[in-house]
Design a protein around this motif. Structure first.
Motif, mmCIF file in Angstrom:
data_model
loop_
_atom_site.group_PDB
_atom_site.id
_atom_site.type_symbol
_atom_site.label_atom_id
_atom_site.label_comp_id
_atom_site.label_asym_id
_atom_site.label_seq_id
_atom_site.Cartn_x
_atom_site.Cartn_y
_atom_site.Cartn_z
ATOM 1 N N VAL A 219 0.839 -1.199 0.000
ATOM 2 C CA VAL A 219 0.000 0.000 0.000
ATOM 3 C C VAL A 219 0.875 1.249 0.000
ATOM 4 C CG1 VAL A 219 -1.745 1.318 1.262
ATOM 5 C CG2 VAL A 219 -1.827 -1.181 1.264
ATOM 6 N N GLY A 220 0.645 2.136 -0.971
ATOM 7 C CA GLY A 220 1.226 3.472 -0.956
ATOM 8 C C GLY A 220 2.727 3.545 -0.868
ATOM 9 N N GLY A 221 3.415 2.551 -1.314
ATOM 10 C CA GLY A 221 4.869 2.582 -1.259
ATOM 11 C C GLY A 221 5.433 1.669 -2.323
ATOM 12 N N SER A 222 6.693 1.442 -2.277
ATOM 13 C CA SER A 222 7.319 0.593 -3.275
ATOM 14 C C SER A 222 8.275 -0.375 -2.597
ATOM 15 C CB SER A 222 8.072 1.439 -4.308
ATOM 16 O OG SER A 222 9.106 2.167 -3.696
ATOM 17 N N VAL A 223 8.409 -1.527 -3.197
ATOM 18 C CA VAL A 223 9.383 -2.514 -2.766
ATOM 19 C C VAL A 223 10.146 -2.938 -4.004
ATOM 20 C CG1 VAL A 223 8.007 -3.349 -0.829
ATOM 21 C CG2 VAL A 223 7.714 -4.384 -3.085
ATOM 22 N N GLU A 224 11.196 -3.705 -3.818
ATOM 23 C CA GLU A 224 11.930 -4.238 -4.952
ATOM 24 C C GLU A 224 10.980 -5.064 -5.805
ATOM 25 O OE1 GLU A 224 15.342 -4.741 -7.268
ATOM 26 O OE2 GLU A 224 15.052 -3.508 -5.473
ATOM 27 N N PRO A 225 10.848 -4.752 -7.095
ATOM 28 C CA PRO A 225 9.895 -5.495 -7.935
ATOM 29 C C PRO A 225 10.207 -6.989 -7.936
ATOM 30 C CG PRO A 225 10.706 -3.542 -9.087
ATOM 31 C CD PRO A 225 11.537 -3.696 -7.849
ATOM 32 N N TYR A 226 9.144 -7.764 -7.925
ATOM 33 C CA TYR A 226 9.289 -9.215 -8.009
ATOM 34 C C TYR A 226 9.774 -9.593 -9.401
ATOM 35 C CZ TYR A 226 7.911 -14.136 -8.378
ATOM 36 O OH TYR A 226 7.901 -15.493 -8.591
ATOM 37 N N THR A 227 10.783 -10.440 -9.488
ATOM 38 C CA THR A 227 11.266 -10.910 -10.773
ATOM 39 C C THR A 227 10.546 -12.203 -11.132
ATOM 40 O OG1 THR A 227 13.450 -9.924 -10.448
ATOM 41 C CG2 THR A 227 13.264 -11.657 -12.112
ATOM 42 N N PHE A 228 9.739 -12.124 -12.170
ATOM 43 C CA PHE A 228 8.986 -13.295 -12.622
ATOM 44 C C PHE A 228 9.888 -14.078 -13.566
ATOM 45 C CE2 PHE A 228 4.507 -14.813 -12.797
ATOM 46 C CZ PHE A 228 4.769 -15.980 -13.499
ATOM 47 N N ARG A 229 10.447 -15.163 -13.041
ATOM 48 C CA ARG A 229 11.379 -15.977 -13.825
ATOM 49 C C ARG A 229 10.576 -17.018 -14.602
ATOM 50 N NH1 ARG A 229 16.143 -14.240 -12.009
ATOM 51 N NH2 ARG A 229 16.279 -13.487 -9.862
ATOM 52 N N THR A 230 10.532 -16.843 -15.897
ATOM 53 C CA THR A 230 9.702 -17.705 -16.733
ATOM 54 C C THR A 230 10.488 -18.903 -17.241
ATOM 55 O OG1 THR A 230 10.262 -16.433 -18.705
ATOM 56 C CG2 THR A 230 8.288 -15.769 -17.489
ATOM 57 N N LEU A 231 9.758 -19.954 -17.562
ATOM 58 C CA LEU A 231 10.312 -21.128 -18.242
ATOM 59 C C LEU A 231 9.647 -21.204 -19.603
ATOM 60 C CD1 LEU A 231 10.339 -23.859 -15.448
ATOM 61 C CD2 LEU A 231 12.280 -22.628 -16.380
#
Length: 323
Positions: A219-231
């Motif tokens: 909520v209302g802030g930012s975190v390190e973006p999740y890296t979606f590691r695809t196969l």
């Protein structure tokens, strides 16, 4: 290959699924079976109107095109269900609401269906359950690895729907591989990614939503973006051999995750082929339905409930005979 892939709502999963195409969530007013509750703002304690409340047969999930029940005066809402069984509640505020979506847990919201409160109903029973407590809407931020700017890339926290390319709440992946899902509650959620460039997959590179990695919504802030590691190249290619079909009439083979009923792959045909190929992410078990021009068939059974699970191993080439 087009991606008209989707998820079952799975009403029939609780009472014997007969066809993925027909397993849309239907509220049957004649069943007399229902769940009643109230919706409140967790912080203020005030009732909230206009929130869509869905009852999902455990463990299935789908977002319907039309809301079956919304909270009214005093936050009251009654959700009718097709019949007896176990259900989870999902609260879905409108897109312009300050509140986020949630699975309704025992003490508040959650992003994981398996942590949601279970409501068991008998035939004709109406059960009152504890109130739904809404939290502010939050955002899941992420980036897809090895992104090549495929314009067909979409992400969502919900399974996708047959015959719908882009669902109401799915989000396109930007050209730089980033994405934001901004309508969920501040919990941890599994995230689904799919494109025409590879098999659909849940976060953690799995086909089973219930064991996917979860991604925090903030909520209302930012975190390190999740890296979606695809196969992209570790899918299982499943070729289904079919009996002679009416020439020129279309159909498809649908591959459902055997644990959740989520549709994870589709192969389409025009009636001129004797076989059809579909690709799913490896490391899961699937059940196979042919929506054939001459009727519905299931591999090893007559419905989702008794169909034979097929192990889709990484890099596997699997031949299935449905003649």
């Amino acid at each position: 290959m087009r991606w008209p892939i989707a998820a079952l709502v799975g009403v029939a999963m609780a009472a014997g699924m007969t066809s993925g195409a027909s397993a849309a969530l239907v509220t049957d007013a004649g069943s007399g079976t229902a769940i009643t509750t109230r919706v409140f703002d967790r912080a203020t304690g005030e009732p909230v109107k206009g929130v869509c409340v869905l009852a999902m047969p455990v463990p299935t999930f789908s977002l319907p095109k039309a809301c079956p029940a919304r909270s009214g005066g005093g936050g009251r809402v009654t959700v009718e269900v097709p019949g007896p069984g176990e259900y989870n509640l999902f609260a879905l505020p409108k897109l312009d609401s300050p509140y986020g979506a949630q699975w309704v847990g025992p003490d508040g919201g959650t992003g994981r269906q398996q942590d949601a409160r279970r409501v068991t109903l008998a035939t004709g029973e109406t059960k009152r359950v504890a109130q739904i407590l809404l939290d502010p809407r939050a955002t899941i931020s992420g980036v897809v690895d090895h992104w090549a700017g495929d314009p067909t890339g979409l992400v969502s926290v919900a399974p996708i729907q047959l015959d719908v390319y882009r669902e109401q709440r799915s989000v396109p992946v930007d050209v730089d591989g980033t994405f934001e899902i901004d309508w969920v509650g501040p919990y941890e959620w599994p995230v689904l990614f799919r494109s025409q460039d590879g098999p659909a997959q849940w976060s953690g590179r799995v086909g089973n939503r219930l064991i996917a990695e979860v991604v925090p919504a903030v909520v209302g802030g930012s975190v390190e973006p999740y890296t979606f590691r695809t196969l992209r190249f570790r899918g299982a290619a499943i070729r289904v051999q079919m009996a002679s079909l009416p020439t020129g009439l279309p159909g498809r083979v649908v591959l459902y995750n055997s644990a959740t009923g989520d549709v994870m792959g589709v192969g389409e045909f025009d009636g001129s082929q004797s076989s059809v190929r579909a690709v799913v992410i490896g490391g899961q078990q699937v059940k196979i339905e042919c929506q054939c021009p001459d009727g519905t068939r299931w591999y090893g059974g007559t419905s989702f409930a008794d169909a034979t699970p097929v192990v889709a191993a990484y890099y596997a080439g699997i031949n299935i005979d449905m003649r």
